[in-house]
Structures are given as structure tokens and as C-alpha cells.
Design a protein around this motif. Structure first.
Motif, mmCIF file in Angstrom:
data_model
loop_
_atom_site.group_PDB
_atom_site.id
_atom_site.type_symbol
_atom_site.label_atom_id
_atom_site.label_comp_id
_atom_site.label_asym_id
_atom_site.label_seq_id
_atom_site.Cartn_x
_atom_site.Cartn_y
_atom_site.Cartn_z
ATOM 1 N N GLN A 149 -5.235 -1.240 -45.995
ATOM 2 C CA GLN A 149 -4.054 -1.288 -46.413
ATOM 3 C C GLN A 149 -3.474 0.205 -46.481
ATOM 4 O OE1 GLN A 149 -4.017 -3.065 -50.451
ATOM 5 N NE2 GLN A 149 -5.266 -4.638 -49.722
ATOM 6 N N PHE A 150 -4.355 1.255 -46.393
ATOM 7 C CA PHE A 150 -3.865 2.447 -46.363
ATOM 8 C C PHE A 150 -3.953 3.366 -45.081
ATOM 9 C CE2 PHE A 150 -6.305 1.391 -50.234
ATOM 10 C CZ PHE A 150 -5.150 1.554 -51.207
ATOM 11 N N GLY A 151 -4.742 2.587 -43.842
ATOM 12 C CA GLY A 151 -4.672 3.245 -42.698
ATOM 13 C C GLY A 151 -5.502 2.435 -41.695
ATOM 14 N N ASP A 152 -5.707 3.022 -40.630
ATOM 15 C CA ASP A 152 -6.380 2.652 -39.314
ATOM 16 C C ASP A 152 -7.956 2.761 -39.951
ATOM 17 O OD1 ASP A 152 -7.316 1.098 -37.319
ATOM 18 O OD2 ASP A 152 -6.949 2.943 -36.060
ATOM 19 N N VAL A 153 -8.749 1.778 -39.983
ATOM 20 C CA VAL A 153 -10.189 1.833 -40.474
ATOM 21 C C VAL A 153 -11.175 1.684 -39.279
ATOM 22 C CG1 VAL A 153 -12.191 0.964 -41.745
ATOM 23 C CG2 VAL A 153 -9.749 0.955 -42.654
ATOM 24 N N GLY A 154 -11.803 2.804 -38.910
ATOM 25 C CA GLY A 154 -12.854 2.378 -37.881
ATOM 26 C C GLY A 154 -14.306 1.942 -38.133
ATOM 27 N N ARG A 155 -15.270 2.385 -38.497
ATOM 28 C CA ARG A 155 -16.488 1.809 -38.717
ATOM 29 C C ARG A 155 -16.776 1.813 -40.180
ATOM 30 N NH1 ARG A 155 -19.543 5.427 -34.250
ATOM 31 N NH2 ARG A 155 -17.774 7.053 -35.038
ATOM 32 N N VAL A 156 -17.558 0.694 -40.627
ATOM 33 C CA VAL A 156 -17.817 0.548 -41.957
ATOM 34 C C VAL A 156 -19.147 0.560 -42.021
ATOM 35 C CG1 VAL A 156 -17.466 -0.866 -44.112
ATOM 36 C CG2 VAL A 156 -15.696 -0.378 -42.545
ATOM 37 N N PHE A 157 -20.068 0.844 -43.110
ATOM 38 C CA PHE A 157 -21.528 0.783 -43.472
ATOM 39 C C PHE A 157 -21.629 0.667 -44.712
ATOM 40 C CE2 PHE A 157 -25.591 2.127 -44.138
ATOM 41 C CZ PHE A 157 -26.372 1.380 -43.233
ATOM 42 N N LYS A 161 -27.332 -13.505 -54.459
ATOM 43 C CA LYS A 161 -26.471 -12.982 -53.128
ATOM 44 C C LYS A 161 -26.772 -11.709 -52.944
ATOM 45 C CE LYS A 161 -22.445 -15.884 -53.845
ATOM 46 N NZ LYS A 161 -20.768 -15.841 -54.137
ATOM 47 N N LYS A 162 -26.703 -11.203 -51.816
ATOM 48 C CA LYS A 162 -27.092 -9.986 -51.185
ATOM 49 C C LYS A 162 -26.033 -8.920 -51.685
ATOM 50 C CE LYS A 162 -28.583 -7.377 -47.133
ATOM 51 N NZ LYS A 162 -28.823 -7.266 -45.720
ATOM 52 N N ASN A 163 -26.447 -7.840 -52.418
ATOM 53 C CA ASN A 163 -25.600 -6.878 -53.016
ATOM 54 C C ASN A 163 -25.871 -5.426 -51.967
ATOM 55 O OD1 ASN A 163 -24.282 -8.398 -54.874
ATOM 56 N ND2 ASN A 163 -26.043 -8.098 -56.438
ATOM 57 N N PHE A 164 -24.990 -4.596 -52.325
ATOM 58 C CA PHE A 164 -24.951 -3.273 -51.673
ATOM 59 C C PHE A 164 -24.801 -2.255 -52.509
ATOM 60 C CE2 PHE A 164 -23.508 -6.358 -48.651
ATOM 61 C CZ PHE A 164 -24.136 -6.218 -47.573
ATOM 62 N N THR A 165 -25.520 -1.013 -52.699
ATOM 63 C CA THR A 165 -25.504 -0.084 -53.314
ATOM 64 C C THR A 165 -24.409 1.253 -53.034
ATOM 65 O OG1 THR A 165 -27.208 1.296 -52.137
ATOM 66 C CG2 THR A 165 -27.805 -0.425 -54.045
ATOM 67 N N GLU A 166 -24.149 1.436 -51.929
ATOM 68 C CA GLU A 166 -23.249 2.308 -51.361
ATOM 69 C C GLU A 166 -22.720 2.124 -49.941
ATOM 70 O OE1 GLU A 166 -25.394 6.249 -51.315
ATOM 71 O OE2 GLU A 166 -27.168 5.229 -50.048
ATOM 72 N N GLY A 167 -21.731 2.976 -49.734
ATOM 73 C CA GLY A 167 -21.032 2.551 -48.439
ATOM 74 C C GLY A 167 -20.185 3.703 -47.864
ATOM 75 N N TRP A 168 -19.757 3.858 -46.811
ATOM 76 C CA TRP A 168 -18.880 4.750 -45.969
ATOM 77 C C TRP A 168 -18.110 3.960 -44.980
ATOM 78 C CZ3 TRP A 168 -24.272 4.984 -46.682
ATOM 79 C CH2 TRP A 168 -24.691 5.990 -47.158
ATOM 80 N N VAL A 169 -16.795 4.674 -45.083
ATOM 81 C CA VAL A 169 -15.719 4.100 -44.486
ATOM 82 C C VAL A 169 -15.009 5.256 -43.476
ATOM 83 C CG1 VAL A 169 -13.495 2.687 -44.490
ATOM 84 C CG2 VAL A 169 -15.242 2.392 -46.307
ATOM 85 N N GLU A 170 -14.939 5.053 -42.248
ATOM 86 C CA GLU A 170 -14.267 5.805 -41.300
ATOM 87 C C GLU A 170 -12.749 5.614 -41.173
ATOM 88 O OE1 GLU A 170 -15.562 7.899 -37.146
ATOM 89 O OE2 GLU A 170 -15.544 5.584 -37.348
ATOM 90 N N PHE A 171 -11.978 6.491 -41.473
ATOM 91 C CA PHE A 171 -10.627 6.278 -41.028
ATOM 92 C C PHE A 171 -10.442 7.037 -39.815
ATOM 93 C CE2 PHE A 171 -10.643 5.342 -45.446
ATOM 94 C CZ PHE A 171 -9.590 4.398 -45.578
ATOM 95 N N SER A 172 -9.338 6.729 -38.959
ATOM 96 C CA SER A 172 -9.185 7.399 -37.498
ATOM 97 C C SER A 172 -8.468 8.540 -37.771
ATOM 98 C CB SER A 172 -8.385 6.578 -36.880
ATOM 99 O OG SER A 172 -6.858 6.027 -37.539
ATOM 100 N N ASP A 173 -7.732 8.660 -39.216
ATOM 101 C CA ASP A 173 -7.117 10.137 -39.505
ATOM 102 C C ASP A 173 -7.944 10.631 -40.741
ATOM 103 O OD1 ASP A 173 -5.299 12.338 -39.928
ATOM 104 O OD2 ASP A 173 -3.565 10.977 -39.687
ATOM 105 N N LYS A 174 -8.261 11.870 -40.515
ATOM 106 C CA LYS A 174 -8.748 12.317 -41.866
ATOM 107 C C LYS A 174 -7.652 12.594 -42.929
ATOM 108 C CE LYS A 174 -8.892 17.422 -40.364
ATOM 109 N NZ LYS A 174 -9.799 18.490 -40.343
ATOM 110 N N ARG A 175 -6.615 12.557 -42.613
ATOM 111 C CA ARG A 175 -5.677 13.221 -43.585
ATOM 112 C C ARG A 175 -5.555 11.854 -44.539
ATOM 113 N NH1 ARG A 175 -0.712 15.565 -40.141
ATOM 114 N NH2 ARG A 175 -1.312 13.534 -39.096
#
Length: 220
Positions: free
Chosen positions: A33-41, A61-75
């Protein structure tokens, strides 16, 4: 030209907490919703934690502890981290994530390759830890088995000694007394008249005639 190249520089945000039940697709949808998203882990939770939760009746259900999201624009990545951190996820009120808060931070000078290296390093550390724990468990098991074997040997020796002691006591109780015939001593061959003590004097006695007659043949 430099502004255009700068806009294409990707940026990565880090989420220190992932709401229970949130998957990759849902996180990507919210971030898009905020910008172009690349990879998500997303980092899966430890298997032991999941089994413990299920054992006490928690969610399967399987849960996750932490994550990383890559945006195409660092701004955009900087703006998202600055505006969303410690804010309510919101959305529809019936959503399970409605009351959860974002815990998000922009990672300057962080590249996706750094993440892969980090994950590879953690995998190696986890494997080494598993090997160490397995080796320790094997040593403890081997020590326990050796202790049990030694205890069995000691018990067997003690039992044999106990049985041997009982047999010795039974033999001692059941055996008949043995009688031995005692031979006469030389002093018993002295008559009362011939004994030096009766005569009041002590001398070197000779061999009595009665004793010689029993030892030597009569024809000598």
C-alpha cells in the motif's frame, strides 16, 4: 540522472515482531500500500516452541518471529519505517491483526545479500549447536549405561558372596563332629614310683623298659 539512480536504490526494513498467524502474502499486501515491494522474508519460529505451544493446547498454525521487507526505493522504506513504527496495524475491525502494533525499523546500508549471509551463518551455528547437543546426549547415555552395567556386576558379586556364605553356614551346621584318637605321650609311661618328681630329684631319665619292649622286637 543521479536523482533517478537514487530512486532506484532499494531499501530494507526490519520487523522485530510478526503478529501471530501473519504470512508472507498478508505482509506483502499491507506493505504494498505504501510502495513497490520486492523480496519478503519471515523467520519461522523454533520447532521446539511450536511443539510446546501445541502440547498446552495452543494454535497449531506456523508462526514467524521476525521479518525483512525490501522496497524498490529506499526513500519509501525510510518513510514507511518512520510513519508505521509503534502504530496500530488497523484495517478492518474483524481482522485478527487489528489491535497489533508495527515494530519496524529502516536498515541503512543493508543489502539483501547481508541477509542471506546472516541466515547462512545462523544455519551453521544452529547445526553446530545441534551436533554438540547430540554428542552430549550420547555421552550422557553411554555414561548411564556403563553405570548400570557396573551396578549389575556389583550386585551379582554381592549375591554370589551371599549365597556362598549361606552354603558355608549350612555345611557348618550339618557336618558331624570328628573325633581323633590321641596317642600317649612319653611321660605317661613313667610309673608313679619311677617318676623323678615322686623321688624328689630330677635327673636325665632313660627310656623306660616298658616303652622299649613295645618299640623293639623281642628277639633282639
Amino acid at each position: 540522472m543521479e536523482e533517478k539512480d537514487l530512486s532506484r536504490t532499494p531499501g530494507i526494513v526490519y520487523l522485530s515482531r510478526i503478529p501471530p498467524g501473519m504470512k508472507h502474502q498478508k505482509l506483502r499486501h499491507l506493505m504494498a500500500q505504501f510502495g513497490d515491494v520486492g523480496r519478503v522474508f519471515l523467520q519461522p519460529e523454533d520447532v521446539s516452541v511450536r511443539k510446546k505451544r501445541q502440547r498446552y493446547g495452543g494454535s497449531k498454525k506456523k508462526n514467524f518471529t521476525e521479518g525483512w521487507v525490501e522496497f524498490s526505493d529506499k526513500r519509501i522504506a525510510k518513510s514507511v519505517a518512520r510513519s508505521l513504527n509503534n502504530t496500530q496495524i488497523g484495517g478492518q475491525k474483524r481482522s485478527r491483526y487489528y489491535d497489533d502494533l508495527w515494530n519496524i525499523k529502516y536498515l541503512p546500508k543493508f543489502r539483501w545479500t547481508h541477509l542471506t549471509e546472516k541466515l547462512a551463518y545462523e544455519a551453521i551455528v544452529r547445526e553446530q549447536r545441534m551436533r554438540t547437543e547430540t554428542s552430549q546426549a550420547k555421552r550422557e547415555t553411554r555414561f548411564y549405561l556403563d553405570t548400570v552395567d557396573k551396578q549389575k556386576e556389583v550386585s551379582a558379586i554381592t549375591e554370589r558372596k551371599r549365597k556362598r556364605g549361606q552354603e558355608t553356614q549350612e555345611e557348618a551346621g550339618s557336618s558331624k563332629p570328628r573325633h581323633f584318637r590321641q596317642r600317649k605321650t612319653v611321660a605317661s609311661y613313667w610309673s608313679d614310683e619311677e617318676h623323678p618328681a615322686k623321688k624328689g630329684k630330677f635327673r636325665s631319665p632313660g627310656v623306660p623298659t616298658s616303652l622299649l619292649s613295645q618299640v623293639l622286637p623281642s628277639d633282639i
